[in-house]
Design an enzyme around this catalytic site. Structure first.
Site, mmCIF file in Angstrom:
data_model
loop_
_atom_site.group_PDB
_atom_site.id
_atom_site.type_symbol
_atom_site.label_atom_id
_atom_site.label_comp_id
_atom_site.label_asym_id
_atom_site.label_seq_id
_atom_site.Cartn_x
_atom_site.Cartn_y
_atom_site.Cartn_z
ATOM 1 N N ARG A 129 0.828 -1.109 0.037
ATOM 2 C CA ARG A 129 0.093 -0.042 -0.094
ATOM 3 C C ARG A 129 0.870 1.308 0.005
ATOM 4 O O ARG A 129 2.072 1.310 0.332
ATOM 5 C CB ARG A 129 -0.878 0.139 1.108
ATOM 6 C CG ARG A 129 -0.281 -0.273 2.512
ATOM 7 C CD ARG A 129 -1.214 -0.513 3.654
ATOM 8 N NE ARG A 129 -0.276 -0.870 4.695
ATOM 9 C CZ ARG A 129 -0.686 -0.814 6.034
ATOM 10 N NH1 ARG A 129 -2.117 -0.604 6.291
ATOM 11 N NH2 ARG A 129 0.038 -1.120 7.080
ATOM 12 N N ARG A 157 4.331 3.069 2.139
ATOM 13 C CA ARG A 157 4.158 3.122 3.740
ATOM 14 C C ARG A 157 4.958 2.227 4.265
ATOM 15 O O ARG A 157 4.919 0.862 3.738
ATOM 16 C CB ARG A 157 2.883 2.985 4.075
ATOM 17 C CG ARG A 157 2.633 2.965 5.638
ATOM 18 C CD ARG A 157 1.277 2.917 5.857
ATOM 19 N NE ARG A 157 1.098 2.250 7.349
ATOM 20 C CZ ARG A 157 -0.047 2.665 7.932
ATOM 21 N NH1 ARG A 157 -1.294 3.060 7.138
ATOM 22 N NH2 ARG A 157 -0.159 2.084 9.208
ATOM 23 N N ARG A 168 14.811 -8.482 3.678
ATOM 24 C CA ARG A 168 15.164 -9.600 2.864
ATOM 25 C C ARG A 168 15.690 -9.361 1.675
ATOM 26 O O ARG A 168 16.510 -10.003 1.151
ATOM 27 C CB ARG A 168 13.613 -10.472 2.721
ATOM 28 C CG ARG A 168 13.213 -10.909 3.960
ATOM 29 C CD ARG A 168 12.031 -11.810 3.892
ATOM 30 N NE ARG A 168 12.188 -13.042 3.321
ATOM 31 C CZ ARG A 168 11.306 -13.631 2.555
ATOM 32 N NH1 ARG A 168 10.107 -13.169 2.466
ATOM 33 N NH2 ARG A 168 11.673 -14.741 1.898
HETATM 34 P P1 AMP Z 1 11.690 -18.664 2.148
HETATM 35 O O1 AMP Z 1 10.502 -19.214 2.556
HETATM 36 O O2 AMP Z 1 12.656 -19.555 1.190
HETATM 37 O O3 AMP Z 1 11.791 -17.059 2.004
HETATM 38 O O4 AMP Z 1 12.642 -18.617 3.701
HETATM 39 C C1 AMP Z 1 11.937 -17.916 4.806
HETATM 40 C C2 AMP Z 1 13.324 -17.592 5.656
HETATM 41 O O5 AMP Z 1 13.841 -18.971 6.220
HETATM 42 C C3 AMP Z 1 14.326 -16.886 5.165
HETATM 43 O O6 AMP Z 1 14.121 -15.276 5.029
HETATM 44 C C4 AMP Z 1 15.756 -17.173 5.996
HETATM 45 O O7 AMP Z 1 15.388 -16.671 7.220
HETATM 46 C C5 AMP Z 1 15.258 -18.569 6.139
HETATM 47 N N1 AMP Z 1 16.149 -19.544 5.200
HETATM 48 C C6 AMP Z 1 15.291 -20.529 4.121
HETATM 49 N N2 AMP Z 1 16.202 -20.870 3.520
HETATM 50 C C7 AMP Z 1 17.357 -20.354 3.803
HETATM 51 C C8 AMP Z 1 18.784 -20.541 3.522
HETATM 52 N N3 AMP Z 1 19.224 -21.492 2.284
HETATM 53 N N4 AMP Z 1 19.916 -20.082 4.278
HETATM 54 C C9 AMP Z 1 19.639 -19.216 5.125
HETATM 55 N N5 AMP Z 1 18.427 -18.803 5.538
HETATM 56 C C10 AMP Z 1 17.286 -19.532 5.015
#
Ligand code: AMP
Length: 217
Positions: A129, A157, A168
């Site tokens: 948004r 926002r 991320r």
């Molecule tokens: P995702 O669902 O793939 O976006 O993952 C969600 C969160 O899980 C990420 O923001 C990381 O905190 C952690 N994560 C998933 N896969 C990895 C990876 N290969 N290395 C480090 N952190 C991971």
């Protein structure tokens, strides 16, 4: 030789959806490290609870934990015809460990697809948004730049969720982008334009993976 696919791409690129679809179409297991972590958290696994705080902040979970999770998963018999990895590797250290693992398990070469979406498009998709900088009216994600109520400038926002989203994206740029460079010289590396409609992305992705599979021989 198994069809071993790695689906790369920034958060918001739609790589999870594409990975799921491709895996279903080809009858391969989709291995999502994010899903594995969320499952482990639900089961109150102690390692995963440590990871949860990092996930909630949009940071990466440590390499040793992630590599152990994937090593464990790839040791299962259902990957013999191939697999689709979604969310791993996210660092060069993970990519190097995966190469070692693939060599040790003798599962054949990796096919790497980058679902590429420009950063401004990701922010537009992810930032749900916008509000008017003058009167505060909520305008939603539209293409117009002026507030319908007062004509003031619409701005994004940044609330807590969006703060995590931006973190991320920052982590992706810093830690995961170098993984693309790590793979980019391989004959089995492909880039698909993820800014297109999902249907179109799926069609191109299928063709690219088949083409890359032929390039392995
Ligand atoms: P995702 O669902 O793939 O976006 O993952 C969600 C969160 O899980 C990420 O923001 C990381 O905190 C952690 N994560 C998933 N896969 C990895 C990876 N290969 N290395 C480090 N952190 C991971």
């Amino acid at each position: 030789m198994g069809l071993n696919v790695i689906m790369m791409g920034p958060p918001g690129a739609g790589k999870g959806t594409q990975a799921g679809r491709f895996a279903t179409d080809r009858g391969l297991p989709k291995i999502s490290t994010g899903d594995i972590l969320r499952e482990a958290i639900k089961e109150k696994n102690p390692t995963a609870l440590d990871a949860k705080a990092r996930m909630d902040r949009g940071e990466l979970v440590d390499d040793d934990t992630m590599i152990a999770i994937v090593a464990d998963r790839l040791a299962r018999p259902d990957v013999r015809d191939g697999f689709v990895l979604d969310g791993f590797p996210r660092t060069v250290a993970q990519a190097q460990a995966l190469d070692e693992l693939v060599k040790r398990l003798e599962v054949g070469p990796l096919i790497v697809v980058d679902v590429a979406v420009p950063e401004h498009e990701l922010v537009r998709r992810l930032a749900g948004r916008r509000i008017c900088s003058v009167c505060g009216t909520n305008a939603g994600p539209s293409d117009v730049d002026a507030c319908a109520a007062c004509g003031g400038e619409l701005v994004q926002r940044i609330d807590d969720d969006q703060g995590v989203v931006l973190e991320r994206l920052r982590v992706y740029q810093q830690s995961t982008k170098p993984v693309l460079e790590y793979y980019s010289e391989r004959p089995t590396f492909r880039v698909v334009n993820g800014a297109q409609a999902p249907e179109r992305v799926a069609v191109e992705l299928n063709a690219m993976i088949d083409d890359a599979a032929a390039a392995r021989r």
